[in-house]
Design a protein around this motif. Sequence first.
Motif, PDB file in Angstrom:
ATOM      1  N   UNK A 152       0.635  -1.149   0.098  1.00 23.04           N
ATOM      2  CA  UNK A 152      -0.034  -0.008   0.046  1.00 23.04           C
ATOM      3  C   UNK A 152       0.838   1.335   0.041  1.00 23.04           C
ATOM      4  N   UNK A 153       1.807   1.350   0.899  1.00 26.63           N
ATOM      5  CA  UNK A 153       2.693   2.407   1.052  1.00 26.63           C
ATOM      6  C   UNK A 153       3.439   2.499  -0.287  1.00 26.63           C
ATOM      7  N   UNK A 154       3.959   1.741  -0.885  1.00 23.85           N
ATOM      8  CA  UNK A 154       4.486   1.977  -2.195  1.00 23.85           C
ATOM      9  C   UNK A 154       3.801   2.276  -3.305  1.00 23.85           C
ATOM     10  N   UNK A 155       2.495   1.892  -3.107  1.00 23.55           N
ATOM     11  CA  UNK A 155       1.355   2.294  -4.285  1.00 23.55           C
ATOM     12  C   UNK A 155       0.972   3.797  -4.196  1.00 23.55           C
ATOM     13  N   UNK A 156       1.447   4.146  -3.106  1.00 19.33           N
ATOM     14  CA  UNK A 156       1.161   5.621  -2.810  1.00 19.33           C
ATOM     15  C   UNK A 156       2.378   6.476  -3.031  1.00 19.33           C
ATOM     16  N   UNK A 157       3.471   5.819  -3.387  1.00 23.66           N
ATOM     17  CA  UNK A 157       4.586   6.765  -3.686  1.00 23.66           C
ATOM     18  C   UNK A 157       4.693   7.938  -4.524  1.00 23.66           C
ATOM     19  N   UNK A 158       3.993   7.746  -5.755  1.00 24.15           N
ATOM     20  CA  UNK A 158       3.879   8.693  -6.497  1.00 24.15           C
ATOM     21  C   UNK A 158       2.659   9.476  -6.534  1.00 24.15           C
ATOM     22  N   UNK A 203      -9.406   4.116  -1.920  1.00 26.76           N
ATOM     23  CA  UNK A 203      -9.471   2.735  -1.240  1.00 26.76           C
ATOM     24  C   UNK A 203      -9.876   1.919  -2.741  1.00 26.76           C
ATOM     25  N   UNK A 204     -10.650   2.208  -3.499  1.00 22.94           N
ATOM     26  CA  UNK A 204     -11.267   1.456  -4.546  1.00 22.94           C
ATOM     27  C   UNK A 204     -10.095   0.967  -5.483  1.00 22.94           C
ATOM     28  N   UNK A 205      -9.476   1.962  -5.879  1.00 23.52           N
ATOM     29  CA  UNK A 205      -8.204   1.754  -6.785  1.00 23.52           C
ATOM     30  C   UNK A 205      -7.001   0.810  -5.963  1.00 23.52           C
ATOM     31  N   UNK A 216      -9.005  -1.569   3.824  1.00 27.48           N
ATOM     32  CA  UNK A 216      -9.562  -0.993   4.632  1.00 27.48           C
ATOM     33  C   UNK A 216      -9.120  -0.897   6.286  1.00 27.48           C
ATOM     34  N   UNK A 217      -8.750  -2.157   6.654  1.00 24.49           N
ATOM     35  CA  UNK A 217      -8.014  -2.623   7.944  1.00 24.49           C
ATOM     36  C   UNK A 217      -6.711  -2.275   8.099  1.00 24.49           C
ATOM     37  N   UNK A 218      -6.005  -2.498   6.855  1.00 20.62           N
ATOM     38  CA  UNK A 218      -4.381  -2.075   6.941  1.00 20.62           C
ATOM     39  C   UNK A 218      -4.155  -0.436   6.720  1.00 20.62           C
ATOM     40  N   UNK A 219      -5.268  -0.064   6.009  1.00 22.52           N
ATOM     41  CA  UNK A 219      -5.317   1.610   5.992  1.00 22.52           C
ATOM     42  C   UNK A 219      -5.257   2.102   7.468  1.00 22.52           C
ATOM     43  N   UNK A 220      -6.249   1.672   7.951  1.00 20.79           N
ATOM     44  CA  UNK A 220      -6.423   1.911   9.638  1.00 20.79           C
ATOM     45  C   UNK A 220      -5.175   1.929  10.458  1.00 20.79           C
ATOM     46  N   UNK A 221      -4.506   0.740  10.006  1.00 22.62           N
ATOM     47  CA  UNK A 221      -3.113   0.469  10.782  1.00 22.62           C
ATOM     48  C   UNK A 221      -2.191   1.450  10.437  1.00 22.62           C
ATOM     49  N   UNK A 226      -5.691  11.135   5.210  1.00 21.40           N
ATOM     50  CA  UNK A 226      -6.814  10.776   4.547  1.00 21.40           C
ATOM     51  C   UNK A 226      -7.533  12.097   4.010  1.00 21.40           C
ATOM     52  N   UNK A 227      -7.981  12.180   2.996  1.00 19.22           N
ATOM     53  CA  UNK A 227      -8.801  13.237   2.441  1.00 19.22           C
ATOM     54  C   UNK A 227     -10.083  12.626   1.573  1.00 19.22           C
ATOM     55  N   UNK A 228     -11.084  13.155   1.938  1.00 22.04           N
ATOM     56  CA  UNK A 228     -12.599  12.650   1.323  1.00 22.04           C
ATOM     57  C   UNK A 228     -12.607  13.629   0.223  1.00 22.04           C
TER      58      UNK A 228
END
Lengths: 108, 108
Positions: free
Chosen positions: B30-36, B41-43, B56-61, B70-72
């Motif tokens: 997940x973290x590496x997916x957010x690098x760029x 969540x769906x993506x 969602x569980x891992x994002x919570x952690x 987070x930004x809605x």
Amino acid sequence: MTQVQTLQKEQFEKIAFLSKSLSDVNRLRILLSLEEKQESVSVLVEKLGLSQPLVSHHLRELRRALLVSVERKGPFVYYSLTDKSTIKRIRDLLQLAENLLAQKNGFG
Amino acid sequence: MTQVQTLQKEQFEKIAFLSKSLSDVNRLRILLSLEEKQESVSVLVEKLGLSQPLVSHHLRELRRALLVSVERKGPFVYYSLTDKSTIKRIRDLLQLAENLLAQKNGFG
DNA sequence: CAACCGTATCAATAAATACTTATACGCTTA
DNA sequence: TAAGCGTATAAGTATTTATTGATACGGTTG
């Protein structure tokens, strides 16, 4: 030059495994205790105030992660850091953790 | 100058807590997916091939460790890295892991 | 060899956690 | 407000793991 390289499954597993080793306070305390010099198990037991089986258990985990190396000298078993840069990595993590906290509190 | 400073209990706990967040392959992915860029969540669910509740569980952690923010935006929730240096720390850990392995195999 | 010290492992327990399925919540739009 | 999509949480299960107390193992010394 510094191309962004996507990590492979095996690399993720290496990082996760190493991080798991660093995710316990007692193991971190052991590693920091070995920063200056190697120590025997009994000295670690005394310094850390933990039971001997517990220290042995954590040393085993640290061995599995290759973070510490073992050397037997008579009846004593001495543990040392396999790679001194381990301590630097740990301090980097502390720095990151404190940065994250600062970002939350300072200008969150 | 660079004085060796013994870490305090609270600092050990910060490191251990952060390391625990980094000790799971899916969270690292997940973290590496957010690098760029930030991702919804769906993506992430689609890119990682994991169930939505698990993501969602891992994002919570990761939120608990302050590693992601987070930004809605309408119905979508976008996650991003709180601190870009997180990726560098992760790569440092990979480097350490591979150094340890090399020391074992190369001249162990 | 026998007793002993240092260390490792075993057995058992409790707590944490990754994961799934089902369900609830929040926002948007008809 | 009702329906629907996106996301979060709840409940339940299985696995991992930190810890303890008891015991085994290895090396030394009497």
